[in-house]
Design a protein around this motif. Sequence first.
Motif, mmCIF file in Angstrom:
data_model
loop_
_atom_site.group_PDB
_atom_site.id
_atom_site.type_symbol
_atom_site.label_atom_id
_atom_site.label_comp_id
_atom_site.label_asym_id
_atom_site.label_seq_id
_atom_site.Cartn_x
_atom_site.Cartn_y
_atom_site.Cartn_z
ATOM 1 N N VAL A 244 0.826 -1.198 0.000
ATOM 2 C CA VAL A 244 0.000 0.000 0.000
ATOM 3 C C VAL A 244 0.870 1.262 0.000
ATOM 4 C CG1 VAL A 244 -0.769 1.094 2.145
ATOM 5 C CG2 VAL A 244 -2.368 -0.238 0.785
ATOM 6 N N ARG A 245 2.019 1.168 0.658
ATOM 7 C CA ARG A 245 2.932 2.307 0.642
ATOM 8 C C ARG A 245 3.621 2.441 -0.714
ATOM 9 N NH1 ARG A 245 6.231 1.275 6.114
ATOM 10 N NH2 ARG A 245 5.290 -0.780 5.848
ATOM 11 N N GLU A 246 3.840 1.306 -1.356
ATOM 12 C CA GLU A 246 4.519 1.347 -2.650
ATOM 13 C C GLU A 246 3.602 1.811 -3.777
ATOM 14 O OE1 GLU A 246 7.714 -2.304 -1.853
ATOM 15 O OE2 GLU A 246 6.060 -2.561 -3.254
ATOM 16 N N ARG A 247 2.339 1.369 -3.723
ATOM 17 C CA ARG A 247 1.458 1.612 -4.883
ATOM 18 C C ARG A 247 0.121 2.242 -4.551
ATOM 19 N NH1 ARG A 247 1.365 -4.374 -6.978
ATOM 20 N NH2 ARG A 247 3.348 -5.082 -6.126
ATOM 21 N N GLY A 248 -0.143 2.462 -3.270
ATOM 22 C CA GLY A 248 -1.444 2.987 -2.894
ATOM 23 C C GLY A 248 -2.476 1.881 -2.784
ATOM 24 N N ALA B 130 4.205 8.238 2.444
ATOM 25 C CA ALA B 130 3.794 7.289 1.409
ATOM 26 C C ALA B 130 2.292 7.323 1.150
ATOM 27 C CB ALA B 130 4.234 5.878 1.788
ATOM 28 N N ARG C 272 5.020 7.403 -7.517
ATOM 29 C CA ARG C 272 4.825 5.994 -7.888
ATOM 30 C C ARG C 272 4.912 5.764 -9.387
ATOM 31 N NH1 ARG C 272 -0.199 6.042 -3.961
ATOM 32 N NH2 ARG C 272 0.865 5.599 -2.010
#
Lengths: 195, 195
Positions: free
Chosen positions: A23-27, A112, B119
Amino acid sequence: MRSSRQDTEKHREAIIDAAAKLVRERGLDGVSVPELMAEVGMTHGGFYRHFDSKEALAPVAFARAFSTVDNFLQAAANNHPDDQDGTLREFFQTYLSPKHRDDPGTGCASTALAGDMARATPGAAAQKAYVCGVEQMVRELQAVQGSDSADSHQQALVTLSTMVGALLLSRATRGNAISDDLLSAALQAILPKPD
Amino acid sequence: MRSSRQDTEKHREAIIDAAAKLVRERGLDGVSVPELMAEVGMTHGGFYRHFDSKEALAPVAFARAFSTVDNFLQAAANNHPDDQDGTLREFFQTYLSPKHRDDPGTGCASTALAGDMARATPGAAAQKAYVCGVEQMVRELQAVQGSDSADSHQQALVTLSTMVGALLLSRATRGNAISDDLLSAALQAILPKPD
DNA sequence: TGTACATCAGTGAACGCGCGTTCACTGATGTAC
DNA sequence: TGTACATCAGTGAACGCGCGTTCACTGATGTAC
């Protein structure tokens, strides 16, 4: 096929951990349920034994995501006992580093998830978890940064804003010279002045 | 059914304007082609007469989105001719206002798109447009904020980081007391000191 | 401790849905004479 | 300036796809005796 209670709990934790990272990487919208479950080695159907819906996962995953940055500050504090300036210095250097910029999945959740939360429905459970995490980060920053002045709360809010802004802009401009410049300029600005 | 060349160009501009607004409100993934075209009173099929794909729209829409914040600074400059402090004061006050927080669609693109760009694939056309916009904003800020010191570039980067961080965190925490606190604390911190 | 049975964690096919994109079609616009 | 025709902006049905979620099913786990 049924798992033991211990395994079930382990699976639930693994799902939350994986979600906190992805979730932090891509939402939240960038992570699908099948993808998330594949990350923990399972198929998508099992997800709904642990959570009513993807939406119900969000606040739990967000809260988990916030526990990582606590470690940043606590690690710095442990390395510099009874030395607030040293603690702050290490914390800021870690936070505003290319390493942190390039690895959002294990990094600060305030940064993030800020973009997603800025568009989330205010008052939703996910936002409550986010606000709770940000408030705690401000409190911790305030405690370390200085309880001497009356406006230490304001100071903590400003420092956090600068950190989040610099890190996010640095991520958004990755691959360009300005990306590194943003990190080092912000670091210079918030680093406690040597006496 | 065919439109005149003038109308075609108007439609194209309307699509870009609508995209520049919607993309800041919801992100690129949050705006569908049918939705975007409905916003300008057309059906989705016509979109592909103007752009090869949704991806091809992104950099154009982003560039358009950046032109709005220029107006913030220019409007402030026009209201305070030959008065850099006055210009900065108005600019900062406008930028870090509840109004700007609550209306991302017409606001600063650096902040509204930062989360998405963090992102995005580095090097993509959309990111190039974003970086270009951020760099221009830094240049403008640097020009107004002070050409006196050698580290005015660093100063501009820090100020931008604080502005973007505070505005984004304020949006993300909307509905909570900390949301307003973030704006006012950051404003206090970056406002030029009265002599 | 053993046995019989109920529970339920996880599987994977299937659902309805909205997405980005394509394409045959329409008819006003632009062009050639 | 008029006329005949080619162009092409916009329409809307249709496509394949991945999404979130459901559900009949499986079989190991937990429980009752």
